[in-house]
Enzyme design. Structure first.
Site, PDB file in Angstrom:
ATOM      1  N   LYS A   1       0.832  -1.204   0.000  1.00  0.00           N
ATOM      2  CA  LYS A   1       0.000   0.000   0.000  1.00  0.00           C
ATOM      3  C   LYS A   1       0.872   1.261   0.000  1.00  0.00           C
ATOM      4  O   LYS A   1       2.083   1.184   0.239  1.00  0.00           O
ATOM      5  CB  LYS A   1      -0.934  -0.040   1.218  1.00  0.00           C
ATOM      6  CG  LYS A   1      -1.962  -1.181   1.169  1.00  0.00           C
ATOM      7  CD  LYS A   1      -2.910  -1.099   2.356  1.00  0.00           C
ATOM      8  CE  LYS A   1      -3.949  -2.204   2.313  1.00  0.00           C
ATOM      9  NZ  LYS A   1      -4.915  -2.084   3.437  1.00  0.00           N
TER      10      LYS A   1
ATOM     11  N   TYR B   1     -12.144  -2.335  -3.681  1.00  0.00           N
ATOM     12  CA  TYR B   1     -12.772  -2.307  -2.358  1.00  0.00           C
ATOM     13  C   TYR B   1     -14.295  -2.311  -2.416  1.00  0.00           C
ATOM     14  O   TYR B   1     -14.945  -1.969  -1.424  1.00  0.00           O
ATOM     15  CB  TYR B   1     -12.237  -1.128  -1.551  1.00  0.00           C
ATOM     16  CG  TYR B   1     -10.808  -1.370  -1.073  1.00  0.00           C
ATOM     17  CD1 TYR B   1     -10.498  -2.488  -0.291  1.00  0.00           C
ATOM     18  CD2 TYR B   1      -9.772  -0.496  -1.408  1.00  0.00           C
ATOM     19  CE1 TYR B   1      -9.204  -2.728   0.142  1.00  0.00           C
ATOM     20  CE2 TYR B   1      -8.468  -0.739  -0.973  1.00  0.00           C
ATOM     21  CZ  TYR B   1      -8.191  -1.861  -0.193  1.00  0.00           C
ATOM     22  OH  TYR B   1      -6.917  -2.095   0.240  1.00  0.00           O
TER      23      TYR B   1
ATOM     24  N   PHE C   1     -15.566   3.301   7.066  1.00  0.00           N
ATOM     25  CA  PHE C   1     -14.178   3.594   6.710  1.00  0.00           C
ATOM     26  C   PHE C   1     -13.935   3.607   5.202  1.00  0.00           C
ATOM     27  O   PHE C   1     -12.820   3.878   4.755  1.00  0.00           O
ATOM     28  CB  PHE C   1     -13.216   2.598   7.388  1.00  0.00           C
ATOM     29  CG  PHE C   1     -13.408   1.149   7.024  1.00  0.00           C
ATOM     30  CD1 PHE C   1     -12.838   0.618   5.875  1.00  0.00           C
ATOM     31  CD2 PHE C   1     -14.156   0.306   7.836  1.00  0.00           C
ATOM     32  CE1 PHE C   1     -13.008  -0.713   5.525  1.00  0.00           C
ATOM     33  CE2 PHE C   1     -14.326  -1.037   7.506  1.00  0.00           C
ATOM     34  CZ  PHE C   1     -13.753  -1.541   6.345  1.00  0.00           C
TER      35      PHE C   1
ATOM     36  N   ARG D   1      -1.841 -14.300   4.065  1.00  0.00           N
ATOM     37  CA  ARG D   1      -2.640 -13.663   5.113  1.00  0.00           C
ATOM     38  C   ARG D   1      -1.973 -13.855   6.476  1.00  0.00           C
ATOM     39  O   ARG D   1      -1.998 -12.956   7.312  1.00  0.00           O
ATOM     40  CB  ARG D   1      -4.067 -14.241   5.133  1.00  0.00           C
ATOM     41  CG  ARG D   1      -4.895 -13.980   3.877  1.00  0.00           C
ATOM     42  CD  ARG D   1      -5.389 -12.586   3.722  1.00  0.00           C
ATOM     43  NE  ARG D   1      -6.093 -12.092   4.884  1.00  0.00           N
ATOM     44  CZ  ARG D   1      -6.766 -10.935   4.894  1.00  0.00           C
ATOM     45  NH1 ARG D   1      -6.830 -10.169   3.810  1.00  0.00           N
ATOM     46  NH2 ARG D   1      -7.369 -10.519   5.988  1.00  0.00           N
TER      47      ARG D   1
ATOM     48  N   THR E   1      -5.585  -7.165  10.498  1.00  0.00           N
ATOM     49  CA  THR E   1      -5.935  -5.914   9.823  1.00  0.00           C
ATOM     50  C   THR E   1      -5.497  -4.697  10.648  1.00  0.00           C
ATOM     51  O   THR E   1      -4.923  -3.752  10.107  1.00  0.00           O
ATOM     52  CB  THR E   1      -7.470  -5.857   9.608  1.00  0.00           C
ATOM     53  OG1 THR E   1      -7.858  -6.998   8.838  1.00  0.00           O
ATOM     54  CG2 THR E   1      -7.875  -4.587   8.902  1.00  0.00           C
TER      55      THR E   1
ATOM     56  N   ARG F   1       2.578  -6.607   9.274  1.00  0.00           N
ATOM     57  CA  ARG F   1       1.838  -5.497   9.875  1.00  0.00           C
ATOM     58  C   ARG F   1       2.249  -5.274  11.334  1.00  0.00           C
ATOM     59  O   ARG F   1       2.293  -4.142  11.812  1.00  0.00           O
ATOM     60  CB  ARG F   1       0.334  -5.766   9.767  1.00  0.00           C
ATOM     61  CG  ARG F   1      -0.200  -5.597   8.337  1.00  0.00           C
ATOM     62  CD  ARG F   1      -1.592  -6.185   8.187  1.00  0.00           C
ATOM     63  NE  ARG F   1      -2.265  -5.774   6.962  1.00  0.00           N
ATOM     64  CZ  ARG F   1      -3.463  -6.218   6.594  1.00  0.00           C
ATOM     65  NH1 ARG F   1      -4.112  -7.092   7.357  1.00  0.00           N
ATOM     66  NH2 ARG F   1      -4.007  -5.787   5.472  1.00  0.00           N
TER      67      ARG F   1
ATOM     68  N   ASN G   1      -1.875  -0.114   7.006  1.00  0.00           N
ATOM     69  CA  ASN G   1      -1.336  -1.413   7.433  1.00  0.00           C
ATOM     70  C   ASN G   1      -0.471  -2.076   6.355  1.00  0.00           C
ATOM     71  O   ASN G   1      -0.337  -3.294   6.320  1.00  0.00           O
ATOM     72  CB  ASN G   1      -2.467  -2.343   7.892  1.00  0.00           C
ATOM     73  CG  ASN G   1      -3.563  -2.466   6.851  1.00  0.00           C
ATOM     74  OD1 ASN G   1      -3.379  -2.072   5.696  1.00  0.00           O
ATOM     75  ND2 ASN G   1      -4.688  -3.032   7.233  1.00  0.00           N
TER      76      ASN G   1
ATOM     77  N   HIS H   1      -1.993  -5.267   1.274  1.00  0.00           N
ATOM     78  CA  HIS H   1      -3.272  -5.916   0.995  1.00  0.00           C
ATOM     79  C   HIS H   1      -2.994  -7.330   0.529  1.00  0.00           C
ATOM     80  O   HIS H   1      -2.039  -7.562  -0.208  1.00  0.00           O
ATOM     81  CB  HIS H   1      -4.015  -5.163  -0.119  1.00  0.00           C
ATOM     82  CG  HIS H   1      -5.185  -5.931  -0.669  1.00  0.00           C
ATOM     83  ND1 HIS H   1      -6.433  -5.872  -0.091  1.00  0.00           N
ATOM     84  CD2 HIS H   1      -5.274  -6.821  -1.690  1.00  0.00           C
ATOM     85  CE1 HIS H   1      -7.248  -6.692  -0.763  1.00  0.00           C
ATOM     86  NE2 HIS H   1      -6.577  -7.267  -1.739  1.00  0.00           N
TER      87      HIS H   1
ATOM     88  N   GLU I   1      -9.280  -9.498  -8.087  1.00  0.00           N
ATOM     89  CA  GLU I   1      -8.387  -8.380  -7.780  1.00  0.00           C
ATOM     90  C   GLU I   1      -7.198  -8.333  -8.745  1.00  0.00           C
ATOM     91  O   GLU I   1      -6.756  -7.265  -9.152  1.00  0.00           O
ATOM     92  CB  GLU I   1      -7.916  -8.490  -6.328  1.00  0.00           C
ATOM     93  CG  GLU I   1      -9.069  -8.340  -5.345  1.00  0.00           C
ATOM     94  CD  GLU I   1      -8.721  -8.645  -3.908  1.00  0.00           C
ATOM     95  OE1 GLU I   1      -9.599  -8.441  -3.049  1.00  0.00           O
ATOM     96  OE2 GLU I   1      -7.588  -9.102  -3.629  1.00  0.00           O
TER      97      GLU I   1
END
Ligand code: IDP
Ligand code: MG
Length: 141
Positions: free
Chosen positions: A10, A50, A58, A86, A92, A103, A120, A123, A134
């Site tokens: 990100k 998203y 948010f 993940r 998150t 993270r 964070n 993604h 995606e």
């Protein structure tokens, strides 16, 4: 089973110069980086990525955050790549992410953007369907 997943470093990760560090953690975890692309996400791409979060409180802040600077989109491959990524990303909310995760280890003191999105760093797709959907947004258009 080997599978593909999509991830994106990100804007906070790229701006803080953490791209190499994050890619290194991904490779050391045994995931193969198939393709990368540095780009600025357009508002249209952000809305597409998203879409599942549309309407959440948010969501506007998240869109602003993701278009705020360059990102690095990546296609990864490996055993259980989706879950594996993940796991190494961590929770998150970086304040809840375990030590040893991307993270958790690389979080900033202030994890929020000015309009309330959580910063964070990375993604990662959360299902095979999401990974396909995606990936197309970033690599097939
Ligand atoms: P994930 O990135 O761990 O899959 P999601 O629930 O899919 O988490 O949320 C997408 C992104 O939206 C998060 O990575 C984070 O940047 C942001 N976000 C999620 N929940 C919140 C929240 O409660 N407040 C602010 N931002 C959030
Ligand atoms: Mg998600």
């Amino acid at each position: 089973m080997p599978e593909h997943t999509f991830c994106m470093i990100k804007p906070d990760g790229v701006a803080r110069g953490l791209t190499e560090e994050i890619l290194d953690r991904i490779t050391k975890a045994g995931l193969k980086i198939i393709q990368t692309k540095q780009l600025s996400v357009t508002p249209e791409m952000a809305a597409d990525l998203y879409a599942p979060h549309f309407g959440k409180n948010f969501y506007p802040g998240l869109l602003n955050f993701i278009i705020s600077g360059p990102v690095l989109a990546c296609q990864l491959q490996g055993e259980e790549a989706i879950n594996h990524l993940r796991q190494i990303m961590g929770a998150t909310d970086p304040r809840q992410a375990q030590a040893g995760t991307i993270r958790g280890d690389l979080k900033e003191e202030n994890i929020f953007t000015a309009d309330g999105s959580i910063k964070n760093l990375i993604h990662g797709s959360d299902s095979p369907e999401a990974a396909k959907r995606e990936s197309v947004i970033f690599f097939d258009k």
